[in-house]
Design a protein around this motif. Structure first.
Motif, PDB file in Angstrom:
ATOM      1  N   ASN A  95       0.796  -1.224   0.000  1.00  0.00           N
ATOM      2  CA  ASN A  95       0.000   0.000   0.000  1.00  0.00           C
ATOM      3  C   ASN A  95       0.825   1.270   0.000  1.00  0.00           C
ATOM      4  OD1 ASN A  95      -2.065  -1.912   1.990  1.00  0.00           O
ATOM      5  ND2 ASN A  95      -2.837  -0.974   0.133  1.00  0.00           N
ATOM      6  N   GLN A  96       1.958   1.226  -0.678  1.00  0.00           N
ATOM      7  CA  GLN A  96       2.751   2.449  -0.799  1.00  0.00           C
ATOM      8  C   GLN A  96       3.593   2.385  -2.059  1.00  0.00           C
ATOM      9  OE1 GLN A  96       2.593   5.226   0.648  1.00  0.00           O
ATOM     10  NE2 GLN A  96       4.541   6.277   0.653  1.00  0.00           N
ATOM     11  N   ARG A  97       3.687   3.526  -2.725  1.00  0.00           N
ATOM     12  CA  ARG A  97       4.380   3.636  -3.983  1.00  0.00           C
ATOM     13  C   ARG A  97       5.323   4.811  -3.842  1.00  0.00           C
ATOM     14  NH1 ARG A  97       2.331   6.992  -7.211  1.00  0.00           N
ATOM     15  NH2 ARG A  97       0.301   6.977  -6.183  1.00  0.00           N
ATOM     16  N   SER A 144       5.891  -4.019  -5.165  1.00  0.00           N
ATOM     17  CA  SER A 144       4.813  -3.594  -4.281  1.00  0.00           C
ATOM     18  C   SER A 144       3.512  -4.312  -4.575  1.00  0.00           C
ATOM     19  CB  SER A 144       4.596  -2.085  -4.394  1.00  0.00           C
ATOM     20  OG  SER A 144       3.885  -1.795  -5.565  1.00  0.00           O
ATOM     21  N   ASP A 169      -0.607  -3.526  -3.789  1.00  0.00           N
ATOM     22  CA  ASP A 169      -1.502  -2.458  -3.364  1.00  0.00           C
ATOM     23  C   ASP A 169      -2.911  -2.789  -3.833  1.00  0.00           C
ATOM     24  OD1 ASP A 169      -2.437  -0.012  -2.434  1.00  0.00           O
ATOM     25  OD2 ASP A 169      -0.890   1.162  -3.451  1.00  0.00           O
ATOM     26  N   GLN A 190      -6.733   1.953  -5.194  1.00  0.00           N
ATOM     27  CA  GLN A 190      -7.359   2.971  -4.351  1.00  0.00           C
ATOM     28  C   GLN A 190      -8.024   4.072  -5.174  1.00  0.00           C
ATOM     29  OE1 GLN A 190      -7.474   2.366  -1.225  1.00  0.00           O
ATOM     30  NE2 GLN A 190      -5.709   1.047  -0.763  1.00  0.00           N
ATOM     31  N   TYR A 193       1.487   9.281   2.436  1.00  0.00           N
ATOM     32  CA  TYR A 193       1.065   7.963   1.973  1.00  0.00           C
ATOM     33  C   TYR A 193       0.541   8.091   0.551  1.00  0.00           C
ATOM     34  CZ  TYR A 193       1.208   7.044   6.996  1.00  0.00           C
ATOM     35  OH  TYR A 193       1.611   6.932   8.293  1.00  0.00           O
ATOM     36  N   ASN A 216      -1.325   6.177  -0.978  1.00  0.00           N
ATOM     37  CA  ASN A 216      -2.743   5.821  -0.996  1.00  0.00           C
ATOM     38  C   ASN A 216      -3.629   7.053  -0.859  1.00  0.00           C
ATOM     39  OD1 ASN A 216      -3.198   2.495   0.470  1.00  0.00           O
ATOM     40  ND2 ASN A 216      -2.137   3.148  -1.345  1.00  0.00           N
ATOM     41  N   ILE A 275      -4.081  -8.991   0.078  1.00  0.00           N
ATOM     42  CA  ILE A 275      -2.885  -8.183  -0.164  1.00  0.00           C
ATOM     43  C   ILE A 275      -1.708  -8.758   0.622  1.00  0.00           C
ATOM     44  CG2 ILE A 275      -1.848  -5.926   0.411  1.00  0.00           C
ATOM     45  CD1 ILE A 275      -4.471  -4.611  -0.490  1.00  0.00           C
ATOM     46  N   LYS A 290      -1.698  -4.711  -8.299  1.00  0.00           N
ATOM     47  CA  LYS A 290      -2.819  -3.889  -7.816  1.00  0.00           C
ATOM     48  C   LYS A 290      -4.065  -4.754  -7.774  1.00  0.00           C
ATOM     49  CE  LYS A 290      -2.599   1.058  -8.200  1.00  0.00           C
ATOM     50  NZ  LYS A 290      -1.248   1.372  -8.693  1.00  0.00           N
TER      51      LYS A 290
END
Lengths: 358, 358
Positions: free
Chosen positions: A169-171, A179, A181, A184, A212, A214, A321, A345
């Protein structure tokens, strides 16, 4: 030929180990059997004796071959999970962390790994690479990462060292880190579209902090839906909390004022905790959610079914996730066939309840 | 004199380490600097080269002194938590585990320890001692232990090996293991007393499985209160679930029958999850809790405030139990002043809500 050399060396090593064990025994003034017992951790030995043996082994740099082998294989059998230590929050009791950790834990267990939880204080140095160097972990999942310089530096070090890690949940703009995620952006776009379809026209967005990614993604989805509908984006309608229940509660006054001035008729909160805090605050101020103002949360946590009114929310598959992050990462660690860098994703889904009825 | 010997030996050891590093370099066909880089985990080295160095080190039983020292100190810096893997249950999402783990995690962090979670499948061998032998952990907290022969054998091995461990919410008759628990007996005694004071006369007890000492303690507290009040204990009024919500739900038919035959007018459930399942089941069968039958849960989890009616429950300080277990155990591990074997029981408290009103 190569096999021969190896066997020869193995015998050499065994003989060498025998010799050094003899030295340890002599230095500690005990028998070789006692040295073995102490260093293998088996059998009862007096504490005082054990201490002497350990000191002697330390002085002679002796390490039994079982440990040497484990070292040489460079495997701890532990999957690390870095997670933030939030003041006054029982981390495991928050829906987000408990679900993601359950997914990671179940997958790690299935793959024969134990889970090492590494709590990070907000202002502590982030020396993630050292966890690999000291062989505490073979790979790590990072939860609650923030886009701040110290985090970027720590991740760059991991990447350059070739240590397997995965963000959840972070890019990080401009970096191709592994990652997992949820989508969102689609989530808050769907929430805003749904409100517009129900006849609401002025939607307030209660977001989380922009460190964040997100938060940024959710805001973008909201803006996309407004644009689609030909509505202007108004920064006055964007409020910010910190994803805690209390921060939602504290925005109730501002939201109530906007509702009474008829500047908004609906709110999307970037997570359920803030939505629930806001709901409570509005109730105390005499504003009826689902009647005077619509409200949508995000996460679809177990609590939103039990509020009055029940909250419409965006279901995010946190458990999945966690599973996906652990599974992809362990593929990398074990160098499984087809493993490589990844950027996953997972889809989200709007769950309608009474709080957003027309 | 002793200091002299030590320094002398240290120099010897350093020279020896230099010699063996040279041998590793020769065998792998690389420079000594490369050997250092690979084995310290720092700097970029081609994978193929790293592999050769590691193989050479393994053949020569070479381990760098930093690791040797860590070995000699016999410290991993990890506090282990053994916890059951329950089918279809997101462990971290259950109130009990999430609260206890939060307490353990916060305390470990404050004391500079990381948390190693060790999931145990129901029918897996319980080789806890091996976790110490392989230096994965320095101490361990055991959650969800059951009084079955394999568990007893594993704990006996830990105790005899002198490995520091602590049981949470579980007692083994006849064994003086370190443990932290809540006063469960007082909890259900208080619950039954409260119901009797409110005018209820026939109380059903929905218990958990007897492999957990907590189940036995709770049943005993219920029996104590009946005896005090001069009421006979009737085994027909004791039902058993497995602490899951579903198991409470499945007992609704039996409870409904007892209510309709006027054989009971109140129920105490040994945890909130079963109470909530039972509440739902009774609702579906047309029985009104708080009206036709009183209901009390145990744990005082966050959900009981949100049910209809809100449930009276026994507050158990799970977070504090986690803190206490980790703190006492780490005192033992670090051999802190005043540390020694312990058996702690924290107090519980009845929280009255609408479900047990007269």
């Amino acid at each position: 030929m190569r096999e021969c050399t190896r066997v020869h060396l193995k015998h050499d090593a065994e003989r060498e180990e025998g010799l050094i064990r003899k030295k340890v025994a002599a230095l500690a003034g005990v028998s070789e059997a006692t040295v073995s017992r102490v260093l293998s951790g088996g059998g009862a030995v007096k504490e005082e004796t054990a201490k002497r043996v350990i000191e002697a082994a330390q002085q002679l740099n002796y390490v039994p071959s079982a440990l040497a082998q484990r070292f040489a294989l460079r495997k701890s059998g532990n999957l690390g999970v870095i997670l933030p230590m939030l003041p006054k929050v029982n981390l495991f009791s928050t829906y987000y962390f408990s679900e993601v950790l359950s997914g990671i834990g179940m997958t790690a267990k299935q793959r024969g790994y134990d889970l090492l939880l590494l709590f990070r204080e907000p202002h502590e140095p982030r020396d993630y690479a050292n966890l690999f160097r000291t062989q505490k972990i073979d790979g790590c999942v990072i939860l609650g990462a923030q886009d701040v310089p110290s985090e970027r530096a720590a991740l760059t070090e991991l990447q350059e060292g070739g240590y397997p890690f995965c963000l959840v949940n972070q890019r990080f703009e401009g970096e191709a880190y592994n990652s997992v995620d949820a989508d969102q952006q689609a989530g808050s776009r769907d929430a805003a579209r749904h409100l517009l379809t129900q006849g609401f026209r002025s939607i307030c967005f209660l977001n989380g902090p922009s460190v964040y990614s997100n938060s940024q993604d959710r805001l973008q989805g909201y803006r996309d839906a407004l644009e689609e509908a030909g509505l202007a984006f108004d920064p006055v309608q964007v409020l910010t909390g910190n994803y805690s229940r209390k921060s939602g509660y504290l925005q109730a006054k501002a939201v109530a004022a906007l509702v009474r001035e008829r500047k908004i008729d609906a709110v999307i909160a970037a997570n359920d905790r803030m939505a629930i805090g806001l709901l409570q605050g509005l109730k105390e101020l005499g504003i009826r959610v689902g009647d005077e103002v619509a409200l949508i949360g995000c996460d679809d946590s177990d609590l939103v079914r039990m509020t009055d009114p029940p909250l419409t929310s965006i279901r995010v598959p946190f458990f999945e996730i966690g599973c996906e992050a652990a599974s992809r990462l362990l593929d990398l660690v074990t160098n499984a066939e087809g493993s490589g860098s990844f950027d996953v994703k997972l889809p989200v889904k709007l769950i309608e309840r009474a709080s957003s009825a027309p």
